[in-house]
Structures are given as C-alpha cells and as structure tokens.
Write a protein that holds these residues in place. Sequence first.
Motif, mmCIF file in Angstrom:
data_model
loop_
_atom_site.group_PDB
_atom_site.id
_atom_site.type_symbol
_atom_site.label_atom_id
_atom_site.label_comp_id
_atom_site.label_asym_id
_atom_site.label_seq_id
_atom_site.Cartn_x
_atom_site.Cartn_y
_atom_site.Cartn_z
ATOM 1 N N ARG A 57 -1.592 -8.703 4.173
ATOM 2 C CA ARG A 57 -2.367 -8.049 5.243
ATOM 3 C C ARG A 57 -3.710 -7.582 4.686
ATOM 4 O O ARG A 57 -3.850 -7.323 3.492
ATOM 5 C CB ARG A 57 -1.561 -6.896 5.836
ATOM 6 C CG ARG A 57 -0.246 -7.394 6.403
ATOM 7 C CD ARG A 57 0.439 -6.444 7.331
ATOM 8 N NE ARG A 57 1.805 -6.910 7.567
ATOM 9 C CZ ARG A 57 2.164 -7.811 8.489
ATOM 10 N NH1 ARG A 57 1.258 -8.342 9.282
ATOM 11 N NH2 ARG A 57 3.418 -8.187 8.612
ATOM 12 N N ALA A 65 -5.091 -4.750 4.866
ATOM 13 C CA ALA A 65 -4.991 -3.429 4.225
ATOM 14 C C ALA A 65 -4.377 -3.546 2.828
ATOM 15 O O ALA A 65 -4.793 -2.858 1.896
ATOM 16 C CB ALA A 65 -4.157 -2.492 5.093
ATOM 17 N N ASN A 116 -4.204 -3.044 9.161
ATOM 18 C CA ASN A 116 -2.800 -2.825 8.783
ATOM 19 C C ASN A 116 -1.906 -3.975 9.212
ATOM 20 O O ASN A 116 -0.839 -4.179 8.639
ATOM 21 C CB ASN A 116 -2.264 -1.533 9.425
ATOM 22 C CG ASN A 116 -2.692 -0.312 8.645
ATOM 23 O OD1 ASN A 116 -3.028 -0.404 7.470
ATOM 24 N ND2 ASN A 116 -2.694 0.841 9.305
#
Length: 279
Positions: free
Chosen positions: A76, A78, A107
């Motif tokens: 991801r 993030a 996120n």
Amino acid sequence: MKPAPFDFAKARSLDEAIALLSQYADSRLLAGGQSLIATLNMRLSAPKLLIDINAIDELKGISVEGDRLKIGALVRHAQAERSAEIARHAPLVALALPHIAHPAIRNRGTIGGSIAYADPAAELPACLLALGGEVEIANATGTRAVAADDFFTGLFETALGFGDVLTAIRIPLAQPESRYGFAELARRHGDYAMVGLAAAARADGKAIEDVRLAFFGVDATPVRARAAEDAIERGEDAVGALAHDVDPQGDVQASGAAKRHLADVLLKRVLAQLAEPRS
Ligand SMILES: Cc1cc2nc3c(=O)[nH]c(=O)nc-3n(C[C@H](O)[C@H](O)[C@H](O)COP(=O)(O)OP(=O)(O)OC[C@H]3O[C@@H](n4cnc5c(N)ncnc54)[C@H](O)[C@@H]3O)c2cc1C
C-alpha cells in the motif's frame, strides 16, 4: 450512484486469482479499490465479477533481488511511505509518495493498482518510467517482465492483457552517484497533478548522465522528455529543448498553454535538484 450488480470472489492465492480471471472474461481485480470503486459507482465500469486480491500474501513484500528493488503489487502507498528499503533503495518513489492523494486513500491504495490503472496524472507510473523500472506480470502461461518504457500504451491502457495480474514492480537500486528530482503542481496538495515531473540521473564529476525525465499530466501516458534529456547531458538549454517533447492538450485542470508553462517551471526546479548531491 450505486454500481451495477456484480459477483464477488476472494482469491487466496495468485494461482486462484489467475484461474478466476481466465475463466470469467468480464471480471476485474480489486486491490485497494480507491479508483475501481469510484468507476463502478459512476457506472463507468460494470464488470460481472470482482476478484478481491487483498489476501494474496505473494503480492505483499518489499525485497532486494540482485541489483533491483522488488515492490509487490499489494504494497500500500502508506506502507511504502514508511518503508526503510524504499527510502534507501528507491528515493524517487519516497519523494513522490506524499503527493499521492490523502492519508486515508494512501492507507488502502496499492502500488500495483496505481501502475495498472495508469492514470496519466499519477505519480508512480512516471517514477517507474524515470527509474527505468519494469513490471512483473503473471498469467496462466507463466510470468514476464515488461520495461516501463513499453508498459504505458495509451490513456488508462497498459501492456496488461486478458488474464494478466501485475505481481510486482522492479526498480534499479539507487547508487551513491544516483541523482533524483521530483516536482508537481496540483490545485491542492493531494489532488492529482496538473503537471508533474519525475527525474533520475547519474552524476559523473560535474557532468550529469543517463538522464531520464518523465512528465505526467501532460499527455495520455507519462512522457519521456528525450530532447531535454539530451540537452542536459550536453550541458545545453534543456528548457528550450522541452518544446520538442511536451505539447499538452488542455483538460479540466488547465489549458494546454498553462500546462506547457508549468512544465518549464517544473523542469527548472528539477534541474536544480539534479545538480545537488543526495544528502
Ligand atoms: C480522492 C482521490 C484522490 C486520488 N489522488 C491520487 C493522486 O494524487 N495520485 C495518484 O497517483 N493516485 C491518486 N488516487 C488514486 C489512488 O492512488 C489509487 O489507490 C490508485 O490509483 C489505484 O490503486 P488501488 O489499489 O486503489 O487500485 P484499485 O482501485 O483496486 O484498481 C484500479 C484498477 O487497477 C486494476 N488492478 C489493481 N491491482 C491490479 C493488479 N495487481 N494487477 C492487474 N490489475 C490490477 C483493477 O482491476 C482496476 O482496474 C486518488 C484516489 C482518490 C479516491
């Protein structure tokens, strides 16, 4: 709006995802869903089957393989932002990540989803192109690697074909002499860029070599600015040369002339970054 009805399957392995994709012609992979769900809700897309790939561990890692950093498709944004491997081995990606959308989207959104979706104003496709990276693809017949230069083929179109899963991207490891530059202009931080530029090069004494400039938000795909690259390597006027590379059409964000001007501005900023040794 609500999406058109669809069936849903959760794939537990890469093989299962490939089997489902190959079996159902009108199916679509679901990664972070940050682009796909919006297109379903707006009925720009109405697949019969969504294949959720989020449980496939094979697609999740970040690792060094020889002289390349491999970033799994399901990493991801993030996670990538916090990754020490990416900060060390792929600093250009680290520079670009904070410009992608907002924390809530980062996120969930994935590296593979961003590359596969290939939005012309997205940061990561341009970074992959600037870095001379490659895309790893698996399907029922095996795996293959496609160079970033050949991967982005048109507006939201890529070298991915029927039954293909993007499994990872690979990026040459940063070297002490590597130089990187990144700049974009967006209406608000986190919006898709009006124009952006990702750049990689190699310093040889005072000379800058192996320059790769990848503009985004200026055409249907990320665009290499080859005339400007050559001008930099020859120590000539790169901004002057850019007129041969970038001729943007206007869009909802800005006119073609405004984008052309912004491209010049960004090139000047990135040239200043490339001139500085990495800290
Ligand atoms: C408000 C908002 C702002 C945003 N701003 C930005 C921005 O500034 N910059 C930016 O780059 N992005 C931006 N995004 C998009 C975000 O980065 C998405 O996460 C990304 O584009 C798609 O990743 P995903 O994992 O969500 O993919 P999904 O939405 O799940 O999938 C997108 C497409 O890729 C396909 N796909 C996904 N994974 C694979 C795979 N492994 N193999 C083959 N096909 C696959 C899907 O089938 C689908 O067609 C924004 C999104 C939103 C909602």
